[in-house]
Design a protein around this motif. Structure first.
Motif, PDB file in Angstrom:
ATOM      1  N   THR A 432       0.764  -1.140   0.006  1.00  0.00           N
ATOM      2  CA  THR A 432       0.078  -0.069   0.116  1.00  0.00           C
ATOM      3  C   THR A 432       0.934   1.173  -0.069  1.00  0.00           C
ATOM      4  OG1 THR A 432      -0.213   0.264   2.400  1.00  0.00           O
ATOM      5  CG2 THR A 432      -1.791  -1.172   1.152  1.00  0.00           C
ATOM      6  N   LEU A 433       0.395   2.145  -0.512  1.00  0.00           N
ATOM      7  CA  LEU A 433       1.115   3.425  -0.538  1.00  0.00           C
ATOM      8  C   LEU A 433      -0.088   4.731  -0.074  1.00  0.00           C
ATOM      9  CD1 LEU A 433       2.628   3.193  -4.205  1.00  0.00           C
ATOM     10  CD2 LEU A 433       3.868   2.868  -1.997  1.00  0.00           C
ATOM     11  N   THR A 434       0.520   5.633   0.287  1.00  0.00           N
ATOM     12  CA  THR A 434      -0.290   6.695   0.774  1.00  0.00           C
ATOM     13  C   THR A 434       0.276   8.028   0.073  1.00  0.00           C
ATOM     14  OG1 THR A 434      -0.471   5.826   3.002  1.00  0.00           O
ATOM     15  CG2 THR A 434      -1.021   8.152   2.593  1.00  0.00           C
ATOM     16  N   ILE A 435      -0.772   8.553  -0.434  1.00  0.00           N
ATOM     17  CA  ILE A 435      -0.608   9.607  -1.445  1.00  0.00           C
ATOM     18  C   ILE A 435      -1.418  10.917  -1.293  1.00  0.00           C
ATOM     19  CG2 ILE A 435      -1.673   8.391  -3.336  1.00  0.00           C
ATOM     20  CD1 ILE A 435       0.009  10.146  -5.360  1.00  0.00           C
ATOM     21  N   VAL A 464      -8.217   2.023  -4.357  1.00  0.00           N
ATOM     22  CA  VAL A 464      -8.209   3.488  -3.882  1.00  0.00           C
ATOM     23  C   VAL A 464      -9.107   3.648  -2.887  1.00  0.00           C
ATOM     24  CG1 VAL A 464      -7.779   5.871  -4.411  1.00  0.00           C
ATOM     25  CG2 VAL A 464      -7.127   4.211  -6.085  1.00  0.00           C
ATOM     26  N   THR A 465      -8.530   4.185  -1.548  1.00  0.00           N
ATOM     27  CA  THR A 465      -9.543   4.627  -0.621  1.00  0.00           C
ATOM     28  C   THR A 465      -9.248   5.964  -0.204  1.00  0.00           C
ATOM     29  OG1 THR A 465      -8.215   3.237   1.207  1.00  0.00           O
ATOM     30  CG2 THR A 465     -10.311   2.231  -0.136  1.00  0.00           C
ATOM     31  N   GLY A 466      -9.997   6.579   0.687  1.00  0.00           N
ATOM     32  CA  GLY A 466      -9.802   8.029   1.264  1.00  0.00           C
ATOM     33  C   GLY A 466     -10.119   8.919   0.505  1.00  0.00           C
ATOM     34  N   GLU A 469      -6.258  12.345   1.659  1.00  0.00           N
ATOM     35  CA  GLU A 469      -5.214  11.463   1.761  1.00  0.00           C
ATOM     36  C   GLU A 469      -5.541   9.993   1.145  1.00  0.00           C
ATOM     37  OE1 GLU A 469      -1.025  11.281   2.863  1.00  0.00           O
ATOM     38  OE2 GLU A 469      -2.427  12.941   2.848  1.00  0.00           O
ATOM     39  N   LEU A 470      -5.084   9.532   0.125  1.00  0.00           N
ATOM     40  CA  LEU A 470      -5.503   8.321  -0.694  1.00  0.00           C
ATOM     41  C   LEU A 470      -4.497   7.342  -0.393  1.00  0.00           C
ATOM     42  CD1 LEU A 470      -5.946   9.723  -4.307  1.00  0.00           C
ATOM     43  CD2 LEU A 470      -7.749   9.624  -2.379  1.00  0.00           C
ATOM     44  N   THR A 471      -5.156   6.029   0.031  1.00  0.00           N
ATOM     45  CA  THR A 471      -4.461   4.821   0.263  1.00  0.00           C
ATOM     46  C   THR A 471      -4.546   4.133  -1.102  1.00  0.00           C
ATOM     47  OG1 THR A 471      -4.706   5.005   2.811  1.00  0.00           O
ATOM     48  CG2 THR A 471      -4.433   3.040   1.897  1.00  0.00           C
ATOM     49  N   THR A 473      -3.564   0.503  -3.236  1.00  0.00           N
ATOM     50  CA  THR A 473      -2.819  -0.827  -3.314  1.00  0.00           C
ATOM     51  C   THR A 473      -2.695  -1.067  -4.487  1.00  0.00           C
ATOM     52  OG1 THR A 473      -3.913  -1.382  -1.237  1.00  0.00           O
ATOM     53  CG2 THR A 473      -3.176  -3.149  -2.763  1.00  0.00           C
ATOM     54  N   PRO A 484       5.035   7.482  -4.474  1.00  0.00           N
ATOM     55  CA  PRO A 484       3.994   8.441  -4.813  1.00  0.00           C
ATOM     56  C   PRO A 484       4.094   8.954  -6.309  1.00  0.00           C
ATOM     57  CG  PRO A 484       4.315   8.750  -2.663  1.00  0.00           C
ATOM     58  CD  PRO A 484       5.423   7.706  -3.082  1.00  0.00           C
TER      59      PRO A 484
END
Length: 851
Positions: A432-435, A464-466, A469-471, A473, A484
């Motif tokens: 997972t990445l946070t962007i 994509v969730t959020g 701030e998007l999480t 996968t 990112p």
């Protein structure tokens, strides 16, 4: 990756009328490098049909065997009668189905077909080979089709001869595009249409009844699927549609089993390998090779394995290089014989005991990309399989690929799928990445908005969730999405690089060039203005070059910084002097007819003081600490910048005005002075002995640095032995100075001379000195004694004669005096002149001539 458009359309509903050129443009806009679009079947005109060979008459009396054939072409010839055709191929027999081109047709290359008499018979058409139809380069024989095709069937449609093929240069970060599945996904996204994913299959769940598999190295192999197919027909052949797709994708059809594994690899991107189950001894294993183990691969080469190689084994030992190539011990025999996916297989002769392979174990595994890449390079064995594993294969596709291969083997080879399904998998948490939702906007300078960012990431296959701030996968087939900025790139490329605004960068205001940079530029301009041409030479040398320069064994320039992996074994070290490269350029140009040469170069030289290996590698996930940077800097060699110039031939050409003036050591010394003046200093010149210069024509240039006299460099004529060793013109001259030392000695920018409106007063003096006294010392004494009123000083004559006495010479100088604010009086001029003569007499023993 070669992608037939007809195959691509199976997964993507392209809009009506879209050609290969249109698809190419869309994919290029999406960031893929589509190099060409090949037009297959261009210029082909029928009738081109399937024919059945009814009879063969062998013609004799010719230089090569010739056959006169009767071929049933159905109603394609308008009569229904057999067609009589002369053919020289020997790879067919009565009853075979062949491809026949009839009179009136045109083959690729504008080859028109007509009935004509040859070898004493009338040939009513031609039986075609693959090369004649543009299918491949195979001229070995004509095309023999699998049975079951009715005579008269249109062969253009049957062989899919009219098609377009996209040739895509897949970059290392887009390994998923080494498959029809990946390219189809990009095409569907580019056109905004749904994708029919060929990996969405009903896959049999794993159970305990499959062929046993033991994975000892789970870091090298985190997923291994094995399926078994029994009851295969060893004489089954690949259907036309399968062989044609492989050919258009750039692969040579080999046999049914190999063709199926290659086909699935091209379709889904997952390399497969098929083992003859009867030739396996016990469980299939995955481990690192033991020291000294050997393996004969499918290409027939006996290889010594490295302990870092990941191998496939059974009880006997290695049976394949994981992800690279299978071994000969377990290759399939009979008509189903073959090799590693993507590699030309070798159809083995049917086994004496079994008559060919009837039971196959299909391997679909996921191997570590770095391990496969290193193994392939270590053994110089690049394959289609290794190319895909190196770039990252979708680990979730292994089970689907194995199922697809099993389904095709059952369908085309008459086999039965074994009930057992083996799957060894290492559980892994999703990446997972946070962007920030506006991160792509800030990177591109375009306001995409959250909805567009989310939609484009979902097009790629991300979850994509959020909100702000998007999480994210990334999907399993995109191992390259690790940062990112990778996600921002996906949004930007799918929205179109052409939609980015053209903006000029706004660099922050700087301080301009440093003093060092300004000095280097001034030196270059000064030497160029003096007639020298700048060259750039390689910064490498070897011991042989230093030997040719005649350097002593203890000369500091022989202490070299050696390269671990030099470009050439003859030049394994970094240069400690600029002269070898410059002299090589001079010799090369002189050999090409340029005899009057003046070349210069400014560049770094390398000294091993302080050179070594850094204690640890610098991190890439954070800024290095000051201590880490200091340790790295301390391991570097010293790298002072030098300036050097070489001269040969005429300094001034001859002509109607007189003879030419050859270059001499004095020109090299003057070039050194000119270089030093760019730093605002006048160097002290003394005679010296220093290789590679002539001992009697070598000058050393000195200047004061921090109150201490330091050596700037040397100038003069090269030693005759050096000239001979290097093959240079006679009287070649050279200079080399340390620019960094010159910068430290200089006072900044050189000062422009003051301009006075008052008249100049010129005084000439002739001084008699011992011949051993350098003219430079006399010049320095005169300059110091003349005082501030001296504007310039020039030596214009040197005289020796009997009237002066043995070992004596006369030096004549022109002194120019001027004051900035007044006209000098005769008394001031005389006083300044007498002061200069007195200083010369005191320091050098000079006597005023005639006085």
């Amino acid at each position: 990756m070669r992608v037939p458009l007809s195959w691509l359309r199976e997964y993507v509903d392209l809009p009506a009328g879209q050609t290969g050129r249109d698809v190419q443009a869309r994919l290029i806009d999406a960031g893929l490098e589509v190099e060409t679009v090949e037009q297959h079947g261009a210029g082909l005109k029928g009738p081109l049909v399937v024919g059945e060979v009814l009879a063969i008459e062998e013609l004799t009396g010719f230089r090569k065997p010739i056959r006169y054939c009767q071929v049933d072409v159905g109603g394609a010839n308008g009569t229904g009668e057999p067609q009589n055709i002369v053919c020289g191929a020997r790879n067919f027999q009565v009853g075979d189905s062949v491809v026949v081109v009839l009179p009136g047709a045109v083959l690729p290359g504008d080859f028109a077909i007509a009935a004509r008499k040859t070898y004493g018979k009338v040939s009513e058409g031609m039986i075609c080979s693959a090369a004649e139809l543009g299918m491949s380069e195979d001229h070995a024989g004509i095309i023999v089709l699998p049975p079951g095709h009715r005579p008269g069937t249109d062969a253009i449609a049957l062989l899919e001869l009219a098609d377009e093929v996209l040739d895509i240069a897949v970059t290392p970060d887009r390994g998923y595009c080494l498959s029809l599945r990946g390219v189809a996904r990009e095409t569907a996204t580019a056109y905004g249409v749904p994708l029919r994913d060929p990996a969405l299959l009903d896959v049999a769940p794993p159970n305990a009844h499959g062929h046993p598999v033991e994975v000892a190295d789970q870091a090298g192999c985190d997923r291994f699927t094995a399926r078994t197919v029994t009851g295969l027909d060893p004489l089954a052949q690949s259907p036309v549609w399968l062989t044609r797709r492989l050919q258009k994708a750039g692969m040579r059809p080999v046999s049914l089993a190999v063709d199926i594994t290659n086909y699935v690899m091209l379709e889904l991107g997952q390399p497969l390998h098929a083992y003859d189950r009867a030739r396996l001894d016990g469980p299939i294993g995955v481990r690192r090779a033991a020291p000294g183990e050997k393996l004969t691969t499918l290409d027939g080469v006996r290889r010594t394995l490295d302990p870092e190689d990941l191998v496939i084994t059974d009880r006997r030992g290695p049976i394949g290089l994981a992800g690279v190539m299978g071994g000969a011990e377990t290759e399939i025999t009979g008509a189903a014989a073959g090799g590693e996916p993507g590699e030309p297989g070798e159809a083995g002769a049917p086994g004496e005991e079994t008559g060919g392979t009837t039971e196959v174990v299909v391997e679909a595994a996921h191997f570590d990309p770095v391990t496969v890449a290193r193994t392939a390079r270590r053994h110089r064995l690049s394959s289609e399989a290794s190319r895909r594993f190196e770039r990252g294969v979708d680990p979730e596709a292994a089970a689907a690929a194995a199922q697809r291969a099993v389904d095709l083997l059952v369908l085309l080879a008459g086999g039965s799928a074994g009930a057992g399904v083996t799957e060894v998998a290492v559980a892994a948490a999703p990446r997972t990445l946070t962007i920030p939702a506006d991160h792509p906007d800030r990177v591109a300078g375009v306001g995409y908005g959250r909805a567009t960012v989310v939609r484009r990431l979902q097009d790629v296959g991300c979850e994509v969730t959020g909100q702000d701030e998007l999480t994210v996968t990334p999907p399993s087939w995109r191992p390259d999405l690790t940062d990112p900025n990778d996600l921002a790139e996906e949004v930007i490329r799918l929205e179109g690089y052409g939609n980015l605004p053209s903006t000029l960068p706004r660099p922050p205001a700087g301080r301009g060039l440093t003093g060092r940079q300004r000095l280097h530029r001034r030196v270059g301009r000064a030497l160029a203005g003096a007639g020298c041409t700048e060259v750039l030479s390689y910064p490498f040398l070897g011991e042989a070059a230093l030997d040719q320069l005649g350097l002593d064994a203890d000369d500091p320039r022989r202490s070299l910084v050696r390269l671990v992996n030099p470009l050439a074994d003859t030049e394994p070290a970094l240069r400690t002097t600029l002269l070898p490269g410059l002299l090589a350029a001079l010799r090369r140009n002189h050999g090409r007819g340029e005899h009057d040469l003046a070349l210069f170069e400014t560049g770094l030289v390398f000294r091993p003081a302080g050179a070594g290996r850094p204690g640890a590698r610098l991190p890439v996930d954070r800024r290095p600490t000051d201590e880490e940077l200091a340790a790295l800097t301390g391991a570097l060699p010293e790298q002072p910048r030098h300036a050097a110039a070489v001269f040969c031939g005429l300094r001034r050409p001859g002509g109607w005005w007189g003879e030419g003036q050859p270059v001499s050591w004095a020109d090299a010394v003057e070039a050194g002075r000119r270089t030093a003046r760019e730093a605002g200093i006048e160097p002290v010149v003394r005679q010296a002995r220093y290789a590679p210069w002539h001992p009697g024509r070598c000058a050393a240039l000195y200047t004061a640095v921090d109150g201490e006299e330091r050596l700037l460099g040397h100038a003069g004529e090269l030693h005759p032995r050096v000239v001979k060793a290097l093959g240079l013109p006679e009287r070649t001259c050279a200079l080399e100075l340390d620019l960094d030392l010159l910068e430290r000695a200089g006072g900044g920018l050189p000062q422009a001379p003051g301009i006075s409106a008052f008249p100049v007063a010129t005084q000439d003096v002739a001084l008699v000195v011992d011949a051993s006294v350098p003219a430079a010392e006399v010049t320095a004494a005169l300059r110091s004694g003349a005082g501030d009123l001296l504007e310039s000083l020039r030596l214009f004559d040197v005289f020796t004669g009997e009237q002066l006495g043995a070992g004596r010479r006369s030096l004549a100088y022109a002194l120019r005096f001027r004051a900035p604010d007044r006209t000098l009086t005769a008394e001031e001029i005389t006083a300044a002149r007498d002061g200069a003569v007195a200083a010369a007499a005191e320091r050098t023993g000079a006597v005023l001539r005639g006085g």
